[in-house]
Design an enzyme around this catalytic site. Structure first.
Site, short mmCIF file in Angstrom:
data_model
loop_
_atom_site.label_atom_id
_atom_site.label_comp_id
_atom_site.label_asym_id
_atom_site.label_seq_id
_atom_site.Cartn_x
_atom_site.Cartn_y
_atom_site.Cartn_z
N HIS A 76 2.61 -15.51 3.80
CA HIS A 76 1.37 -16.24 3.55
C HIS A 76 1.67 -17.53 2.80
O HIS A 76 2.18 -17.49 1.69
CB HIS A 76 0.39 -15.37 2.74
CG HIS A 76 -0.29 -14.33 3.57
ND1 HIS A 76 -1.49 -13.75 3.22
CD2 HIS A 76 0.05 -13.79 4.77
CE1 HIS A 76 -1.85 -12.89 4.16
NE2 HIS A 76 -0.93 -12.89 5.10
N TYR A 204 -10.31 -14.33 -1.59
CA TYR A 204 -10.87 -13.90 -2.88
C TYR A 204 -12.31 -14.40 -2.92
O TYR A 204 -12.55 -15.58 -2.65
CB TYR A 204 -10.10 -14.53 -4.04
CG TYR A 204 -8.77 -13.87 -4.31
CD1 TYR A 204 -8.66 -12.86 -5.25
CD2 TYR A 204 -7.61 -14.27 -3.64
CE1 TYR A 204 -7.44 -12.26 -5.52
CE2 TYR A 204 -6.39 -13.68 -3.90
CZ TYR A 204 -6.31 -12.67 -4.84
OH TYR A 204 -5.10 -12.07 -5.10
N PRO A 296 -5.47 -6.23 -11.19
CA PRO A 296 -4.78 -6.60 -9.94
C PRO A 296 -5.16 -7.97 -9.37
O PRO A 296 -4.59 -8.39 -8.37
CB PRO A 296 -5.17 -5.48 -8.98
CG PRO A 296 -6.41 -4.88 -9.54
CD PRO A 296 -6.38 -5.09 -11.01
N LYS A 300 0.02 -9.25 -9.62
CA LYS A 300 1.23 -9.40 -10.42
C LYS A 300 1.91 -8.08 -10.83
O LYS A 300 3.07 -8.10 -11.24
CB LYS A 300 0.91 -10.18 -11.72
CG LYS A 300 0.58 -11.63 -11.48
CD LYS A 300 1.83 -12.45 -11.23
CE LYS A 300 1.54 -13.80 -10.65
NZ LYS A 300 1.80 -13.95 -9.22
N TYR A 387 0.60 -18.11 -8.79
CA TYR A 387 0.37 -17.08 -7.77
C TYR A 387 1.66 -16.73 -7.04
O TYR A 387 1.94 -15.54 -6.79
CB TYR A 387 -0.71 -17.54 -6.76
CG TYR A 387 -1.28 -16.38 -5.98
CD1 TYR A 387 -2.42 -15.71 -6.42
CD2 TYR A 387 -0.67 -15.92 -4.82
CE1 TYR A 387 -2.94 -14.62 -5.73
CE2 TYR A 387 -1.17 -14.83 -4.12
CZ TYR A 387 -2.30 -14.19 -4.58
OH TYR A 387 -2.79 -13.12 -3.89
C1 LIG Z 1 -4.86 2.00 -7.95
C2 LIG Z 1 -3.88 0.89 -8.20
C3 LIG Z 1 -3.96 -0.30 -7.44
C4 LIG Z 1 -3.06 -1.34 -7.66
N1 LIG Z 1 -3.14 -2.49 -6.90
C5 LIG Z 1 -2.26 -3.49 -7.12
C6 LIG Z 1 -2.29 -4.69 -6.37
O1 LIG Z 1 -3.12 -4.87 -5.49
N2 LIG Z 1 -1.35 -5.65 -6.64
C7 LIG Z 1 -0.36 -5.47 -7.60
O2 LIG Z 1 0.52 -6.33 -7.81
N3 LIG Z 1 -0.33 -4.35 -8.33
C8 LIG Z 1 -1.24 -3.37 -8.11
N4 LIG Z 1 -1.17 -2.25 -8.84
C9 LIG Z 1 -0.13 -2.16 -9.82
C10 LIG Z 1 1.20 -1.75 -9.20
O3 LIG Z 1 0.97 -0.72 -8.27
C11 LIG Z 1 2.09 -1.32 -10.34
O4 LIG Z 1 2.29 -2.44 -11.18
C12 LIG Z 1 3.43 -0.75 -9.89
O5 LIG Z 1 3.24 0.48 -9.22
C13 LIG Z 1 4.34 -0.54 -11.10
O6 LIG Z 1 5.46 0.20 -10.72
P1 LIG Z 1 6.16 1.16 -11.74
O7 LIG Z 1 7.31 1.75 -11.00
O8 LIG Z 1 6.45 0.44 -13.01
O9 LIG Z 1 5.09 2.28 -12.12
P2 LIG Z 1 4.44 3.39 -11.17
O10 LIG Z 1 4.28 2.89 -9.79
O11 LIG Z 1 3.25 3.90 -11.90
O12 LIG Z 1 5.54 4.54 -11.12
C14 LIG Z 1 5.79 5.39 -12.21
C15 LIG Z 1 6.36 6.69 -11.70
O13 LIG Z 1 6.66 7.52 -12.83
C16 LIG Z 1 6.24 8.84 -12.57
N5 LIG Z 1 6.00 9.53 -13.84
C17 LIG Z 1 4.96 9.39 -14.68
N6 LIG Z 1 5.08 10.19 -15.75
C18 LIG Z 1 6.24 10.87 -15.58
C19 LIG Z 1 6.91 11.86 -16.33
N7 LIG Z 1 6.41 12.32 -17.49
N8 LIG Z 1 8.07 12.34 -15.86
C20 LIG Z 1 8.61 11.89 -14.70
N9 LIG Z 1 8.01 10.95 -13.92
C21 LIG Z 1 6.84 10.44 -14.36
C22 LIG Z 1 4.97 8.66 -11.74
O14 LIG Z 1 4.65 9.81 -10.99
C23 LIG Z 1 5.36 7.48 -10.87
O15 LIG Z 1 5.94 7.87 -9.66
C24 LIG Z 1 -2.07 -1.20 -8.66
C25 LIG Z 1 -2.00 -0.04 -9.41
C26 LIG Z 1 -2.90 1.02 -9.21
C27 LIG Z 1 -2.81 2.26 -10.06
#
Ligand SMILES: Cc1cc2nc3c(=O)[nH]c(=O)nc-3n(C[C@H](O)[C@H](O)[C@H](O)COP(=O)(O)OP(=O)(O)OC[C@H]3O[C@@H](n4cnc5c(N)ncnc54)[C@H](O)[C@@H]3O)c2cc1C
Length: 392
Positions: A76, A204, A296, A300, A387
């Site tokens: 994009h 948006y 969101p 980011k 962005y």
């Molecule tokens: C509903 C939703 C919509 C989103 N939409 C967007 C979007 O449109 N654009 C965007 O940029 N970001 C979006 N985000 C944010 C983005 O998805 C997150 O920033 C991203 O997933 C971060 O990755 P992470 O690996 O740090 O954390 P997570 O993806 O949360 O992964 C953490 C992992 O740790 C595991 N875990 C948790 N506790 C424990 C434990 N005690 N022991 C072992 N494992 C554990 C969890 O099960 C999970 O698999 C969204 C988030 C959500 C919740």
């Protein structure tokens, strides 16, 4: 009797942060084990982010898992902003020479999982009661239960990649951590449907009825969001009601092109800004959502997780290959400098695009700011730079 094993880096969480970190470390010969409390199927079933910055694309390539993203991802070069029924376009290419890629977090997770399986690096799914011990000592360890057995993982370092609700941040003494938080009085109600998107680019939408976002995952799969109250119950949102609420917020062309259909996923996400400082506690390093959350709006969250992982993987590589701890010592400051800029942009875009209050002054300020944005090349450049992602 506890089963005892050893690794160099114990990674908590198999979300994008943990999987990407594991892949980069493995490429550099650093032994690591990922502990994830959910099953692999559950992790893959979570529908989340979809827009990735060039720096994230580069990192996925470096990790050796970018092939499918380049084949299926949608490049994009701009974004559309619709204000009260009138659409405007901001060209990333013209303002910055850069672009973003639309490629779902689910697909990235799958690519990372496949990449990890291909090299035989260990991930323990359904790891329960994960607990971190001795993080201030030189011999940290993690205990957990898997396959019905009590286990202990000895390690040099622990990477807390376990998201906002994970255990890693909670292990730190409250006096050692400072949390900065802003909770917004609204959420996003999202629908995923196998229908063609209304536009080739994200739209948006700022509208008196509330914010909306027309996004996509592929040329045949759309992701739509509307602003909702936090008190909403997902059960009271049959698909027809969602489409009826979305349609009047769109401009005429988008309304004409909107194809509705059954949802294949529907969820409500609260909007929150959160940063925990610092991101290092002895031998525990936090990365991604474990340390910070953004609403969101600016797309980011996933990208910040990737930038943390870049700094952290480089720091571990320096530690093991060059016997230097400079990267580890500076990890928290370097990561937080980028985190706060993304927090600012996400907060600003959230305040600009949503119906946050009923105060007419607030509405007029939003409209004035948007009008300025569309008329000023400097303002559009600032928007586009943020962005597409700020440099490391
Ligand atoms: C509903 C939703 C919509 C989103 N939409 C967007 C979007 O449109 N654009 C965007 O940029 N970001 C979006 N985000 C944010 C983005 O998805 C997150 O920033 C991203 O997933 C971060 O990755 P992470 O690996 O740090 O954390 P997570 O993806 O949360 O992964 C953490 C992992 O740790 C595991 N875990 C948790 N506790 C424990 C434990 N005690 N022991 C072992 N494992 C554990 C969890 O099960 C999970 O698999 C969204 C988030 C959500 C919740």
């Amino acid at each position: 009797m506890r089963i005892q094993t050893r690794t160099q880096v114990a990674i908590i969480g198999a979300g994008p942060s943990g999987l990407l970190l594991g892949q980069l470390l493995h490429k550099h010969g650093i032994d690591n084990v990922i502990l994830e409390r959910q099953t692999g199927e559950y992790v893959l079933g979570r529908v989340r982010a979809g827009v990735i910055e060039q720096v994230t694309i580069d990192l996925l390539d470096e990790a050796g898992v970018g092939a499918r993203m380049h084949a299926d991802g949608l490049v994009h070069e701009g974004v559309q902003i619709c204000v009260d029924g009138v659409r405007h376009r901001i060209s990333f290419k013209e303002m910055t020479g850069k672009a973003v890629m639309v490629y779902g977090q689910t697909e990235i997770t799958k690519d990372l999982m496949d990449g990890r399986a291909a090299v035989g690096a260990p991930t323990i799914y359904a790891a329960y009661d994960v607990a971190l011990h001795d993080i201030s000592s030189e011999k940290p360890r993690v205990t957990f239960r898997a396959d019905g057995k009590e286990q202990e993982l000895l390690c040099d370092f622990i990477a807390g990649c376990d998201g906002f609700h994970g255990i890693s941040r909670k292990t730190v003494a409250p006096t050692a951590i400072t949390a900065h938080e802003r909770v917004y009085p609204l959420g996003w109600l999202g629908v995923l449907s196998d229908t063609p998107p209304v536009s080739d680019e994200l739209i948006y939408v700022r509208h008196p009825l509330g914010f909306a976002l027309c996004s996509m995952r592929s040329p045949t799969r759309s992701r739509y969001y509307i602003q909702c109250s936090l008190a909403e119950d997902i059960e009271s949102w049959p698909d027809e009601r969602f489409w009826e609420e979305l349609k009047p917020r769109l401009d005429q062309e988008a309304r004409d092109r909107l194809v509705t259909g059954p949802s294949i996923e529907k969820s409500i996400a609260p909007l929150r800004s959160f940063v925990a400082e610092p991101m290092r506690f002895g031998r525990l390093f936090l990365a991604g959502d474990a340390a910070h959350i953004v609403p969101p709006t600016g797309a980011k969250g996933l990208n910040l997780a990737a930038s943390d992982v870049r700094y952290l993987s480089q720091a571990f590589i320096e530690h093991y290959a060059e016997k230097s701890d400079a990267g580890l010592d500076h990890y928290s400051d370097r990561a937080l400098a980028r985190v706060w800029k993304a927090e600012r942009f996400s907060w600003w875009m959230t305040m600009l695009m949503h119906r946050i209050s009923d105060n007419s002054f607030d509405h007029k300020i939003q409209l004035a700011e948007l009008d300025y944005l569309f008329r000023s090349k400097a303002a559009m450049t600032v928007f586009a730079e943020n962005y597409v992602g700020l440099p490391y």
